[in-house]
Design a protein around this motif. Structure first.
Motif, PDB file in Angstrom:
ATOM      1  N   GLY A 129     -19.176  29.581  -6.743  1.00 39.39           N
ATOM      2  CA  GLY A 129     -18.359  29.448  -8.071  1.00 39.39           C
ATOM      3  C   GLY A 129     -16.913  28.880  -7.598  1.00 39.39           C
ATOM      4  N   VAL A 130     -16.620  27.867  -8.424  1.00 43.46           N
ATOM      5  CA  VAL A 130     -15.556  27.416  -8.365  1.00 43.46           C
ATOM      6  C   VAL A 130     -14.769  26.828  -9.652  1.00 43.46           C
ATOM      7  N   ILE A 131     -13.487  27.595  -9.821  1.00 39.87           N
ATOM      8  CA  ILE A 131     -12.741  27.586 -11.060  1.00 39.87           C
ATOM      9  C   ILE A 131     -11.604  26.808 -10.822  1.00 39.87           C
ATOM     10  N   LEU A 132     -11.479  25.816 -11.688  1.00 39.05           N
ATOM     11  CA  LEU A 132      -9.980  25.044 -11.455  1.00 39.05           C
ATOM     12  C   LEU A 132      -9.307  24.789 -12.850  1.00 39.05           C
ATOM     13  N   VAL A 133      -8.094  25.162 -12.906  1.00 46.31           N
ATOM     14  CA  VAL A 133      -7.119  24.984 -14.395  1.00 46.31           C
ATOM     15  C   VAL A 133      -5.864  24.230 -14.200  1.00 46.31           C
ATOM     16  N   ARG A 172     -29.519  26.528  -8.569  1.00 47.83           N
ATOM     17  CA  ARG A 172     -29.430  26.169  -9.941  1.00 47.83           C
ATOM     18  C   ARG A 172     -27.957  25.980 -10.322  1.00 47.83           C
ATOM     19  N   TYR A 173     -27.493  24.667 -10.617  1.00 48.12           N
ATOM     20  CA  TYR A 173     -26.192  24.579 -10.765  1.00 48.12           C
ATOM     21  C   TYR A 173     -25.675  24.452 -12.296  1.00 48.12           C
ATOM     22  N   ASP A 174     -24.544  25.047 -12.932  1.00 41.67           N
ATOM     23  CA  ASP A 174     -24.114  25.413 -14.045  1.00 41.67           C
ATOM     24  C   ASP A 174     -22.852  24.873 -14.132  1.00 41.67           C
ATOM     25  N   TRP A 175     -22.501  23.891 -15.183  1.00 45.09           N
ATOM     26  CA  TRP A 175     -21.139  23.375 -15.217  1.00 45.09           C
ATOM     27  C   TRP A 175     -20.506  23.554 -16.744  1.00 45.09           C
ATOM     28  N   PHE A 176     -19.052  23.570 -16.673  1.00 44.92           N
ATOM     29  CA  PHE A 176     -18.540  23.384 -17.604  1.00 44.92           C
ATOM     30  C   PHE A 176     -17.117  22.664 -17.659  1.00 44.92           C
ATOM     31  N   MET A 226     -17.537  25.464 -12.249  1.00 38.80           N
ATOM     32  CA  MET A 226     -18.901  25.034 -11.431  1.00 38.80           C
ATOM     33  C   MET A 226     -19.542  26.382 -10.829  1.00 38.80           C
ATOM     34  N   GLN A 227     -20.630  26.759 -11.145  1.00 46.62           N
ATOM     35  CA  GLN A 227     -21.443  27.646 -10.423  1.00 46.62           C
ATOM     36  C   GLN A 227     -22.528  27.305  -9.862  1.00 46.62           C
ATOM     37  N   MET A 228     -22.982  27.982  -9.059  1.00 48.97           N
ATOM     38  CA  MET A 228     -24.445  27.539  -8.262  1.00 48.97           C
ATOM     39  C   MET A 228     -25.071  28.991  -8.289  1.00 48.97           C
ATOM     40  N   HIS A 229     -26.504  29.389  -8.581  1.00 47.74           N
ATOM     41  CA  HIS A 229     -27.236  30.469  -8.696  1.00 47.74           C
ATOM     42  C   HIS A 229     -28.562  30.234  -8.009  1.00 47.74           C
ATOM     43  N   ARG A 230     -28.860  31.258  -7.180  1.00 41.93           N
ATOM     44  CA  ARG A 230     -30.139  31.189  -6.552  1.00 41.93           C
ATOM     45  C   ARG A 230     -31.185  32.332  -7.273  1.00 41.93           C
TER      46      ARG A 230
END
Length: 457
Positions: A149-153, A403-407, A426-430
């Motif tokens: 998980g990566v969160i950027l503001v 599985r990559y999930d973006w916003f 940006m998140q990646m799930h297994r």
């Protein structure tokens, strides 16, 4: 009997598994209540069983196109009419609907397991520009525990990184090592390039109707062959972007051509080497013709990659209508520039910037971000006081695999546009998916609004 829709089958399966696990827990509890040691051991086994069972429950069936084992050969068997093999899958509406239930269940399961995130290192939180928001981000990463998980503001006005968070390798990190990593598939975030190229060509406007053949999330060859006297369903250009429809934007990409697509990608920072490799180079290459051109135009390929840091720069460029600038922070070297970094990549026309912004706004009001970027995850007073826009994306990737999930998006105060932020999740799930990236982004925006918007109660 006619087969039930996939979403309904998934829901029924989850209900059945939940009932089964509850019965097993009740039986085990009754049989071991007189033996504390046995009960302790059984509880650990029960937690593991629940996690495995849940993973199987939310795993796709043999004919689910989200399954990585769903190969081109299997697709061809199911499409005997000569359709091209399905080469990927992307449907953020479906992803967001199912990730919520999976994320809630994952949070419950994780509570019974050993959690290495419980030990908090707050040094990296206190050193950030907005430590209160950084602390909230840290809490979200520990609560939802994405595999990556990566969160950027980013402050839109100053382009300064005000808060960030990163989780991988089973724990929250104290350095933002991966905000500039270039191996993450851009997925539908690459559609930003296609909209920009279409608007720059002066051949398309936001309400230009585009043929909509087949389903949104597939990309068969027959969906790209538009009959000469086509009179079927159409979709406006901005709606195709907002709803992340692959076929219309693939058709647009083929019509504007590789040269315009690559030129638009360059203005958005793709294929550029940045000073100090902060960030590393994101990749975008549209082939001259063929199915590959259509894939790139709608983000239906893993060959197009994007770093979270560059994604933030792209959103800010759209908001400010200025050439691309990489976000900076004084205390994040060597992962981000230590001062504002302007790039000589040129800028789009005023009309193109307007089109990009309006398309991102429509993603929230009517598109794939609509469900979670709402009062479900934000206080009503904050939601009504903000102008929200963004783009979602999801695709399977290989480095790391999952599985990559973006916003990617923004929030600005309606009564004072100078109060504005860019948010990247940006998140990646297994095996088990966390909360949807859009839901996480909405929560982060809500925290920021509580701090920064002077609203009457």
């Amino acid at each position: 009997m006619e087969r039930l829709p996939y979403a309904q089958r998934m829901r029924n399966r989850c209900i059945a598994i939940t009932v089964l696990v509850t019965i097993i827990v009740a039986i085990v509890h009754c049989s071991t209540k007189d033996d504390p040691e046995s009960a302790k051991e059984t509880t650990e086994q029960q937690a593991a069983l629940a996690a495995d069972t849940l993973a199987q429950a939310i795993a796709p069936s043999d004919t689910n196109p989200f399954d990585e084992s769903y190969t081109a050969e299997a697709s061809a068997k199911e499409n005997p009419n000569g359709l091209s093999a399905l080469k990927g899958i992307e449907d953020e509406d479906f992803e967001n609907a199912n990730n919520t239930a999976a994320g809630n269940a994952a949070s419950t399961t994780n509570a019974t397991a050993e959690n290495t995130d419980n030990v908090r290192d707050t040094v990296h939180i206190k050193s950030q520009k907005d430590p209160i928001l950084a602390d909230k981000i840290d809490v979200l990463l520990r609560r939802y525990r994405p595999d990556l998980g990566v969160i950027l503001v980013v402050n839109t006005k100053t382009n300064e990184i005000i808060a960030w968070g990163e989780r991988r390798d089973g724990k929250v990190q104290n350095k933002p090592d991966w905000i500039g990593r270039p191996t993450f598939p851009a997925a539908s975030l690459a559609k930003l390039v296609t909209i920009a190229a279409a608007m720059e060509s002066n051949r398309y406007s936001l309400n230009t109707p585009i043929p909509m053949i087949g389903r949104h999330h597939t990309l068969y060859l027959n969906q790209l062959r538009v009959p000469e006297k086509y009179n079927g369903p159409t979709m406006e250009l901005s709606e195709a972007f907002a709803r992340s429809a692959n076929p219309p934007l693939a058709i647009v990409g083929k019509n504007v051509g590789a040269k315009r697509l690559n030129a638009a990608a360059a203005k958005l920072g793709y294929n550029k080497r940045f000073p100090g490799n902060a960030p590393n180079t994101s990749s975008y290459t549209a082939p001259d013709t063929g199915y590959g051109l259509a894939e790139v135009a709608c983000g239906f390929t893993t060959s197009t990659t994007l770093t979270p840091l560059l994604a933030a720069a792209q959103v800010r460029a759209v908001l400010t209508k200025k050439p691309l600038e990489i976000p900076w922070a004084r205390d994040m070297a060597p992962f981000a520039p230590q001062k504002p970094l302007a790039l000589d990549v040129g800028k789009f026309s005023e009309n193109t910037y307007y089109g990009l912004r309006e398309s991102m706004l429509r993603s929230v009001t009517q598109g794939t971000a609509h469900k979670h970027m709402s009062t479900k995850n934000m206080a009503r007073k904050n939601f009504e006081a903000l102008r929200l826009g963004g783009k979602t994306g999801s695709l399977d990737g290989t480095d790391p695999a999952g599985r990559y999930d973006w916003f990617m998006g923004f929030a600005e105060a309606k009564n004072d546009p100078s109060k504005s932020i860019v948010v990247i999740v940006m998140q990646m799930h297994r095996e088990i998916r966390s909360q949807p990236a859009t839901q996480v982004a909405a929560t982060v925006i809500n925290y920021w609004a509580h701090q920064n918007l002077d609203l009457k109660k």
